[in-house]
Structures are given as structure tokens and as C-alpha cells.
Design an enzyme around this catalytic site. Structure first.
Site, mmCIF file in Angstrom:
data_model
loop_
_atom_site.group_PDB
_atom_site.id
_atom_site.type_symbol
_atom_site.label_atom_id
_atom_site.label_comp_id
_atom_site.label_asym_id
_atom_site.label_seq_id
_atom_site.Cartn_x
_atom_site.Cartn_y
_atom_site.Cartn_z
ATOM 1 N N GLY A 1 31.206 -4.829 6.256
ATOM 2 C CA GLY A 1 32.018 -6.089 6.503
ATOM 3 C C GLY A 1 33.108 -6.261 5.447
ATOM 4 O O GLY A 1 33.414 -4.977 4.913
ATOM 5 N N CYS A 2 33.611 -7.229 5.375
ATOM 6 C CA CYS A 2 34.924 -7.336 4.454
ATOM 7 C C CYS A 2 34.401 -7.060 2.962
ATOM 8 O O CYS A 2 35.164 -6.660 2.333
ATOM 9 C CB CYS A 2 35.371 -8.887 4.521
ATOM 10 S SG CYS A 2 35.856 -9.062 6.197
ATOM 11 N N GLY B 1 30.543 -6.358 2.205
ATOM 12 C CA GLY B 1 29.154 -6.050 2.000
ATOM 13 C C GLY B 1 29.073 -4.787 2.888
ATOM 14 O O GLY B 1 29.675 -4.592 3.998
ATOM 15 N N VAL C 1 25.655 -1.943 4.677
ATOM 16 C CA VAL C 1 24.328 -1.879 5.041
ATOM 17 C C VAL C 1 24.261 -0.277 5.061
ATOM 18 O O VAL C 1 24.869 0.421 5.944
ATOM 19 C CB VAL C 1 23.952 -2.594 6.129
ATOM 20 C CG1 VAL C 1 22.082 -2.137 6.230
ATOM 21 C CG2 VAL C 1 24.105 -3.820 6.173
ATOM 22 N N ASP D 1 25.758 -18.649 10.832
ATOM 23 C CA ASP D 1 26.592 -17.734 11.547
ATOM 24 C C ASP D 1 25.508 -17.154 12.471
ATOM 25 O O ASP D 1 25.496 -15.792 12.541
ATOM 26 C CB ASP D 1 27.010 -16.858 10.727
ATOM 27 C CG ASP D 1 28.087 -15.609 11.317
ATOM 28 O OD1 ASP D 1 28.450 -15.991 12.404
ATOM 29 O OD2 ASP D 1 28.526 -14.689 10.641
ATOM 30 N N ASN E 1 24.573 -10.876 14.819
ATOM 31 C CA ASN E 1 23.498 -11.106 13.478
ATOM 32 C C ASN E 1 22.164 -11.153 14.097
ATOM 33 O O ASN E 1 21.275 -11.767 13.334
ATOM 34 C CB ASN E 1 23.876 -12.337 12.869
ATOM 35 C CG ASN E 1 25.267 -12.195 12.110
ATOM 36 O OD1 ASN E 1 25.323 -10.950 11.686
ATOM 37 N ND2 ASN E 1 26.048 -13.289 11.899
#
Length: 427
Positions: free
Chosen positions: A36-37, A39, A41, A177, A182
Site C-alpha cells: 500500500g502507500c 506498508g 506484506v 475500513d 480487507n
């Protein structure tokens, strides 16, 4: 803990439990699963874990994209503390451990369960053509049929997500969120709610709009969150209704034809709501509508929705998932009964009696198993001209970024973190 406040408002006073600490040298990093922006995984192998195939357990590791991004690092620390407090449940992505010893250098690994089927949104889109609609023109669910993907799978995921969210609500954890992107899918048809710890701090690109200093998932937010920035379990219920719409449209983007901006807010204030998707039986449409009540107090609780959906499912199906959760309940009880020095999570399962020869053979196995993974990782990291220019610019700003990281460390120290005890540098 103050029972009248959400956990989100009390993160600063939550401690880090060192019993979750896992040795960094027991982790073999693999391919990136998502980013993401702020973080990312990564898939990884935890080596020397008892009761795992070849003493190797596949896990997922959450980390910041830049070790000098103090805000992202602080958000990941918050997520770690929330997951420790939360405990284990079948329908949430559970904490397995953490590597915090090099936090002072801006590196933090949060180790969580690996869900090999990925996120629900992508799965629905990729398998859209495999689903056969079992709902007739009147909105009634027809008898089960032999097919690869079916409406009952959608209903099962809806039920499980409600169970996971009910557990979060019972622990005073707000998601903020909740969306199909998610939710992760694991073996045995299990759905797990993810990213509840950093949800309002670590937003991903694409589904979010800039609002002030933060990126906000406009199309999934409750009307009171959009107009007054009020977040609560009731606003999570609204988002759950949007998630149900995503599920029963097989991954379509909510509010088709409307941009996620002031136009959408005005329409919602005027009473506009989305129609029931064709794949949703009538009772699921009614649940969606109830989630979108303007008055948060009129919306059902996650527990109530869990009961509504369960009553429409075959008892053998709902009982199956209830039984699967028993092992997680045992984990929570073991945590309560554990001594202050007894390891938890992956650390508890470490095989400390490994022989050197066996360890070397494990490394050989992993080398073969991850040969392609390493190639992919190298390919991801190959610099191009623009990437090199960006790297040079980052080098110029390194001193300022390090200062910001040090400022973060000083800040959490002032808040009562026993930094040299809880997050101590290994010597």
C-alpha cells in the site's frame, strides 16, 4: 482498560508483550503479497517450528515500506499492540509473533497467519464466471446444486465476517475500513477479517480519496463518518452492508456511476441507497438495508446479523465453523494461564532441540523451495533509471528521515514504553 472507550482511543497505554517475540534469524522472506502507500506484506517461512511440515510454517509478515517513515512505523506498532490485546478467533487474521529487536533502526516485522487464497475482492472478480445464481426472480434461494462456486459460499462468507466483526466489537476494536479487499480467504472456506489494527492509518491506493491529511475509503464509510468524522461499531455495521453488496455483486465497485466525493454524500443524505444485488436472497437484501439506516442506533448489531444469517443456513454448516473456532478459544485460554515468561504464538512452537545437521538440511529444503521466490524478489528490486533517481533523492533526505524516526522513538518512550526493555537492541 476503560470499557467506555474504544480500544482505538487507548492504544498508547497498551503494552507490548515480549512473549510474542520471534527470532529474526528463523524467518526466510519470500515474495511480496501486497503493498500500500506505507506498508507491505511479504510471504515468509518460519523455520524450526514444531508440528509443521518439515518444521517450516508459512506465514505472512507485515512491515513498513520505508524504515524512515515514522508515521507508518508508529501505525504498525499500534496494530501489533491491538492484535496482542485482541486474542485469537477463527474469523480474524491472527497474530503469530513479532520481530521488534531492531525497531530502533526503523525495522519491525509483524507475523500473522498466511491466507493462501488472497483477498475476497480479488477472488470474487477472478471467479465471477464460475458462479451460478441460485436465487430465483422472486429473491428466493433455490436448493443447493453441484457446482464449483455457489450462492451458499457467499452466504457462508457473510456469516463468518459477521462473526469476526462481532468478536472485534466485543473487544472494543473498531475496524474503520471493512471491505472485501480487507477480508482474506484461508483453507476450508474460512473467511478472516484483516487490517483492523491499522485500518484508519494505512490506507491503500485506488479505493481512497484524500480528505484533509488522510486517505478515506469514501464509498464504504457511514454517513456520520463522512459528514461528522464519527467512527463507531455502528459505522462498521454500515461498512458491512457495503461489503455484503460487494460479495453478492461478485466484487463490483459500490455505487456504480457515482464518484466517491461530495456528490455521493449529498445523495446519501437525500436517502439514496443501493439496490439488492441479483445474487442476494431477499433476507440478505433486508440486512443490507438495515445496515444503511441513517440513525446509527437503528442499525442491527453484528451479533444480531450473525443470528439472522445463521437461521437461514443449514445447521451443519454454521456448526462446522463454530467447531473450527474451538482451537482458537483454547489458545486464548492458554494465553491467560501462561506464566509471565512463557513464550506465545510461534515462539512457543520453536523447536529448541534442533540439531545442526537438521537445521542445515532445512535450509537446503528452503533454498530449493524458494528458488523462484528469490528470483522474483530480485526482479522486484532491480533499479531502473527513475528508481535510481528516486533512491538518490531519498539518500539526500536520509538524515531528516532518521531524525523523524528518532523523534517517534522518543515519543513512544515518553508515553511510557520501556524501550530498552520491550524493544531492546540485540547485542
Amino acid at each position: 482498560m476503560n470499557e467506555d472507550l474504544s480500544l482505538d482511543d487507548q492504544i498508547e497505554i497498551l503494552p507490548y508483550d515480549r512473549r510474542w517475540e520471534f527470532p529474526r534469524n528463523r524467518l526466510k522472506l519470500g515474495v511480496q503479497l501486497g503493498a500500500g502507500c506505507f506498508g507491505r506484506v511479504v510471504k515468509a517461512e518460519a523455520v524450526g517450528v514444531k508440528d509443521s511440515e518439515e518444521n517450516v510454517k508459512t506465514v505472512a509478515i507485515k512491515m513498513v515500506r520505508s524504515q524512515t517513515n515514522a508515521a507508518a512505523l508508529e501505525a504498525l506498532v499500534s496494530e501489533l499492540k491491538i492484535m496482542i490485546y485482541l486474542g485469537a478467533h477463527l474469523n480474524v487474521v491472527n497474530l503469530l509473533g513479532a520481530c521488534t529487536k531492531t525497531l530502533i533502526r526503523g525495522e519491525l516485522f509483524v507475523i500473522v497467519e498466511y491466507c493462501r487464497f488472497g483477498n475476497l475482492q480479488t477472488y470474487l472478480i477472478n471467479h465471477r464466471n464460475n458462479f451460478v445464481n441460485q436465487v430465483d426472480e422472486l429473491g428466493n434461494l433455490l436448493s443447493d446444486a453441484e457446482m464449483e462456486e455457489k450462492n451458499t459460499d457467499l452466504i457462508s462468507w457473510s456469516f463468518q465476517i459477521a462473526r469476526g466483526m462481532d468478536y472485534l466489537a466485543s473487544r472494543k476494536v473498531l475496524h474503520g475500513d471493512l471491505a472485501a479487499r480487507n477480508v482474506l480467504l484461508a483453507d476450508d472456506g474460512v473467511a478472516k477479517v484483516a487490517d483492523f489494527g491499522m485500518a484508519r492509518k494505512m490506507y491503500y491506493e485506488g479505493n481512497y480519496q484524500q480528505s484533509g491529511q488522510k486517505l478515506m475509503p469514501i464509498k464504504w464509510m457511514a454517513i456520520e463518518s463522512l459528514t461528522d468524522r464519527i467512527f463507531s461499531t455502528q459505522s462498521d455495521v454500515w461498512s458491512y452492508g457495503v461489503l455484503l453488496w460487494e460479495i453478492f455483486t461478485l466484487g463490483k465497485v459500490p455505487y456504480p456511476g457515482l464518484e466517491g466525493n461530495h456528490q455521493l454524500v449529498r445523495q446519501l443524505e437525500k436517502g439514496y441507497r443501493m439496490d439488492k444485488p441479483d445474487f442476494a436472497p431477499n433476507y440478505m437484501g433486508e440486512i443490507m438495508s438495515s445496515c444503511w439506516k441513517a440513525d446509527p442506533k437503528e442499525r442491527p448489531s453484528f451479533s444480531e446479523m450473525e443470528e439472522m444469517i445463521s437461521s437461514q443456513m443449514e445447521s451443519t454448516v454454521s456448526d462446522h465453523y463454530l467447531n473450527l473456532n474451538s482451537s482458537y478459544e483454547k489458545l486464548n485460554q492458554l494465553k491467560v494461564n501462561a506464566s509471565p515468561t512463557e513464550p506465545l504464538g510461534l515462539a512457543k512452537a520453536l523447536d529448541t532441540k534442533e540439531k545442526v545437521g537438521k537445521r542445515n538440511s532445512l535450509n537446503t529444503i528452503l533454498s530449493r523451495k524458494n528458488a523462484q521466490t528469490k528470483t522474483d524478489s530480485k526482479r522486484l528490486s532491480l533499479p531502473n533509471s527513475s528508481g535510481q533517481a528516486k533512491s538518490n533523492q531519498e539518500s539526500k533526505n536520509a538524515h531528516g528521515n532518521v531524525n523523524r524516526t528518532e523523534s517517534f522513538i522518543n515519543r513512544i518512550t515518553r508515553r511510557g514504553f520501556r524501550f530498552h526493555q520491550d524493544f531492546a537492541e540485540v547485542t
